[in-house]
Design a protein around this motif. Sequence first.
Motif, PDB file in Angstrom:
ATOM      1  N   PHE A  40       0.939  -1.221  -0.114  1.00  0.00           N
ATOM      2  CA  PHE A  40       0.142  -0.166   0.049  1.00  0.00           C
ATOM      3  C   PHE A  40       0.809   1.272  -0.028  1.00  0.00           C
ATOM      4  O   PHE A  40       0.410   2.235   0.312  1.00  0.00           O
ATOM      5  CB  PHE A  40      -0.891  -0.004   1.282  1.00  0.00           C
ATOM      6  N   ALA A  41       2.140   1.258  -0.474  1.00  0.00           N
ATOM      7  CA  ALA A  41       2.967   2.335  -0.540  1.00  0.00           C
ATOM      8  C   ALA A  41       2.460   3.697  -1.381  1.00  0.00           C
ATOM      9  O   ALA A  41       2.708   4.731  -0.528  1.00  0.00           O
ATOM     10  CB  ALA A  41       4.296   1.896  -1.192  1.00  0.00           C
ATOM     11  N   GLU A  42       1.625   3.322  -2.414  1.00  0.00           N
ATOM     12  CA  GLU A  42       1.148   4.475  -3.119  1.00  0.00           C
ATOM     13  C   GLU A  42       0.220   5.038  -2.434  1.00  0.00           C
ATOM     14  O   GLU A  42      -0.043   6.342  -2.187  1.00  0.00           O
ATOM     15  CB  GLU A  42       0.489   3.904  -4.515  1.00  0.00           C
ATOM     16  N   ASP A  43      -0.697   4.358  -1.565  1.00  0.00           N
ATOM     17  CA  ASP A  43      -1.802   4.961  -0.808  1.00  0.00           C
ATOM     18  C   ASP A  43      -1.145   5.783   0.507  1.00  0.00           C
ATOM     19  O   ASP A  43      -1.394   6.989   0.858  1.00  0.00           O
ATOM     20  CB  ASP A  43      -2.907   3.805  -0.346  1.00  0.00           C
ATOM     21  N   LEU A  44      -0.265   5.084   0.945  1.00  0.00           N
ATOM     22  CA  LEU A  44       0.402   5.926   1.933  1.00  0.00           C
ATOM     23  C   LEU A  44       1.166   7.042   1.650  1.00  0.00           C
ATOM     24  O   LEU A  44       0.901   8.115   2.195  1.00  0.00           O
ATOM     25  CB  LEU A  44       1.520   4.872   2.452  1.00  0.00           C
ATOM     26  N   LEU A  45       1.681   7.023   0.619  1.00  0.00           N
ATOM     27  CA  LEU A  45       2.496   8.368   0.203  1.00  0.00           C
ATOM     28  C   LEU A  45       1.252   9.486  -0.181  1.00  0.00           C
ATOM     29  O   LEU A  45       1.680  10.524  -0.007  1.00  0.00           O
ATOM     30  CB  LEU A  45       3.311   7.966  -1.169  1.00  0.00           C
ATOM     31  N   ALA A  46       0.357   9.011  -0.885  1.00  0.00           N
ATOM     32  CA  ALA A  46      -0.675   9.867  -1.226  1.00  0.00           C
ATOM     33  C   ALA A  46      -1.315  10.479  -0.109  1.00  0.00           C
ATOM     34  O   ALA A  46      -1.565  11.703   0.007  1.00  0.00           O
ATOM     35  CB  ALA A  46      -1.853   9.171  -2.169  1.00  0.00           C
ATOM     36  N   ALA A  63      -6.206  13.689  10.879  1.00  0.00           N
ATOM     37  CA  ALA A  63      -6.690  12.134  10.507  1.00  0.00           C
ATOM     38  C   ALA A  63      -5.414  11.528  10.059  1.00  0.00           C
ATOM     39  O   ALA A  63      -5.044  10.224  10.332  1.00  0.00           O
ATOM     40  CB  ALA A  63      -8.181  12.086   9.870  1.00  0.00           C
ATOM     41  N   LEU A  64      -4.800  12.056   8.972  1.00  0.00           N
ATOM     42  CA  LEU A  64      -4.034  11.379   8.174  1.00  0.00           C
ATOM     43  C   LEU A  64      -2.707  11.362   8.820  1.00  0.00           C
ATOM     44  O   LEU A  64      -1.953  10.510   8.821  1.00  0.00           O
ATOM     45  CB  LEU A  64      -3.688  12.233   6.704  1.00  0.00           C
ATOM     46  N   LEU A  65      -2.221  12.433   9.629  1.00  0.00           N
ATOM     47  CA  LEU A  65      -1.019  12.257  10.432  1.00  0.00           C
ATOM     48  C   LEU A  65      -1.115  11.259  11.573  1.00  0.00           C
ATOM     49  O   LEU A  65      -0.049  10.577  11.613  1.00  0.00           O
ATOM     50  CB  LEU A  65      -0.891  13.906  11.026  1.00  0.00           C
ATOM     51  N   GLY A  66      -2.287  11.162  12.037  1.00  0.00           N
ATOM     52  CA  GLY A  66      -2.369  10.210  12.882  1.00  0.00           C
ATOM     53  C   GLY A  66      -2.192   8.620  12.462  1.00  0.00           C
ATOM     54  O   GLY A  66      -1.544   7.778  13.063  1.00  0.00           O
ATOM     55  N   ALA A  67      -2.744   8.508  11.009  1.00  0.00           N
ATOM     56  CA  ALA A  67      -2.484   6.916  10.682  1.00  0.00           C
ATOM     57  C   ALA A  67      -1.104   7.070  10.192  1.00  0.00           C
ATOM     58  O   ALA A  67      -0.485   5.886  10.289  1.00  0.00           O
ATOM     59  CB  ALA A  67      -3.339   6.991   9.774  1.00  0.00           C
ATOM     60  N   ASP A  90      -1.060  -1.530  10.041  1.00  0.00           N
ATOM     61  CA  ASP A  90      -0.652  -0.268   9.500  1.00  0.00           C
ATOM     62  C   ASP A  90      -1.812  -0.105   8.311  1.00  0.00           C
ATOM     63  O   ASP A  90      -2.197   1.160   8.248  1.00  0.00           O
ATOM     64  CB  ASP A  90       0.624  -0.327   9.245  1.00  0.00           C
ATOM     65  N   ALA A  91      -1.930  -1.092   7.748  1.00  0.00           N
ATOM     66  CA  ALA A  91      -2.917  -1.092   6.390  1.00  0.00           C
ATOM     67  C   ALA A  91      -4.281  -0.830   7.005  1.00  0.00           C
ATOM     68  O   ALA A  91      -4.937  -0.038   6.173  1.00  0.00           O
ATOM     69  CB  ALA A  91      -2.668  -2.195   5.210  1.00  0.00           C
ATOM     70  N   ALA A  92      -4.714  -1.338   7.758  1.00  0.00           N
ATOM     71  CA  ALA A  92      -6.152  -1.229   8.364  1.00  0.00           C
ATOM     72  C   ALA A  92      -6.204   0.475   8.758  1.00  0.00           C
ATOM     73  O   ALA A  92      -7.266   1.107   8.679  1.00  0.00           O
ATOM     74  CB  ALA A  92      -6.365  -2.119   9.552  1.00  0.00           C
ATOM     75  N   VAL A  93      -5.300   0.632   9.758  1.00  0.00           N
ATOM     76  CA  VAL A  93      -5.367   2.107  10.140  1.00  0.00           C
ATOM     77  C   VAL A  93      -5.416   3.221   9.110  1.00  0.00           C
ATOM     78  O   VAL A  93      -6.254   4.074   9.066  1.00  0.00           O
ATOM     79  CB  VAL A  93      -4.286   2.415  11.301  1.00  0.00           C
ATOM     80  N   LEU A  94      -4.719   2.920   8.026  1.00  0.00           N
ATOM     81  CA  LEU A  94      -4.420   3.855   7.039  1.00  0.00           C
ATOM     82  C   LEU A  94      -5.645   3.860   5.991  1.00  0.00           C
ATOM     83  O   LEU A  94      -6.187   4.861   5.733  1.00  0.00           O
ATOM     84  CB  LEU A  94      -3.195   3.734   6.140  1.00  0.00           C
ATOM     85  N   ALA A  95      -6.060   2.598   5.760  1.00  0.00           N
ATOM     86  CA  ALA A  95      -7.380   2.378   5.058  1.00  0.00           C
ATOM     87  C   ALA A  95      -8.757   3.183   5.708  1.00  0.00           C
ATOM     88  O   ALA A  95      -9.342   3.746   5.165  1.00  0.00           O
ATOM     89  CB  ALA A  95      -7.557   1.066   4.844  1.00  0.00           C
ATOM     90  N   THR A  96      -8.782   3.037   7.019  1.00  0.00           N
ATOM     91  CA  THR A  96      -9.863   3.740   7.843  1.00  0.00           C
ATOM     92  C   THR A  96      -9.693   5.351   7.628  1.00  0.00           C
ATOM     93  O   THR A  96     -10.592   5.996   7.304  1.00  0.00           O
ATOM     94  CB  THR A  96      -9.824   3.382   9.308  1.00  0.00           C
ATOM     95  N   ALA A  97      -8.334   5.765   7.747  1.00  0.00           N
ATOM     96  CA  ALA A  97      -8.254   7.115   7.708  1.00  0.00           C
ATOM     97  C   ALA A  97      -8.571   7.763   6.376  1.00  0.00           C
ATOM     98  O   ALA A  97      -9.095   8.559   5.948  1.00  0.00           O
ATOM     99  CB  ALA A  97      -6.804   7.444   8.374  1.00  0.00           C
ATOM    100  N   ILE A  98      -8.041   6.871   5.377  1.00  0.00           N
ATOM    101  CA  ILE A  98      -8.360   7.133   3.962  1.00  0.00           C
ATOM    102  C   ILE A  98      -9.690   7.306   3.785  1.00  0.00           C
ATOM    103  O   ILE A  98     -10.348   8.276   3.003  1.00  0.00           O
ATOM    104  CB  ILE A  98      -7.452   6.473   3.005  1.00  0.00           C
ATOM    105  N   ARG A  99     -10.497   6.356   3.988  1.00  0.00           N
ATOM    106  CA  ARG A  99     -11.813   6.200   3.677  1.00  0.00           C
ATOM    107  C   ARG A  99     -12.487   7.328   4.498  1.00  0.00           C
ATOM    108  O   ARG A  99     -13.576   7.776   3.911  1.00  0.00           O
ATOM    109  CB  ARG A  99     -12.848   4.926   4.181  1.00  0.00           C
TER     110      ARG A  99
END
Length: 125
Positions: A40-46, A63-67, A90-99
Motif C-alpha cells: 500500500f505504498a502508493e496510498d501511504l504516500l498519497a 486524521a492522516l497524520l495520526g495514521a 498499519d494498512a487497516a489504520v491507513l485504510a480507515t483514515a483514507i476512507r
Amino acid sequence: MASSEHSAGFEPADRLAQDRDSVRRRFWVKLKQVVAKLPFAEDLLAAYYCAFDRETPRHVQMALLGAIAYFILPFDFVPDMLPVLGFTDDAAVLATAIRMVATHITSEHREAARAALKRGIDSES
C-alpha cells in the motif's frame, strides 16, 4: 468520557501526530526501510502528500497524520517484521483514515505518490 476510552492504545500515535516535523522526518526513514514490502505504498504516500498539503483542511490533516504516525511508530499491535502479517494493522489504520477523508486526497496527491515511487524513495527525504 476520557479520550483514552476511545483511543484503544493509539495514544503514542496521537502524541506523535502533533509534531509534524517529527512525522515528516521519521516517515521517510521508515518508508525507505520497508517500501519493497509495502503493498500500500502508493496510498501511504498519497495520504502523506495530502496531510502536508496547505490546502487540506486541518481536521483531514490530523486524521492522516495520526495514521501516518501509527505507521512510523517502532511498536504496534502486529510487529512489522512478521512476514505477511506485519503491516496488516498499519494498512487497516491507513485504510480507515483514507476512507474517512477520501474526497480530500486529490489526483495531484496520487500523481505525486506515483512519481515519488517511480523516482525512488531515496531522492525524497
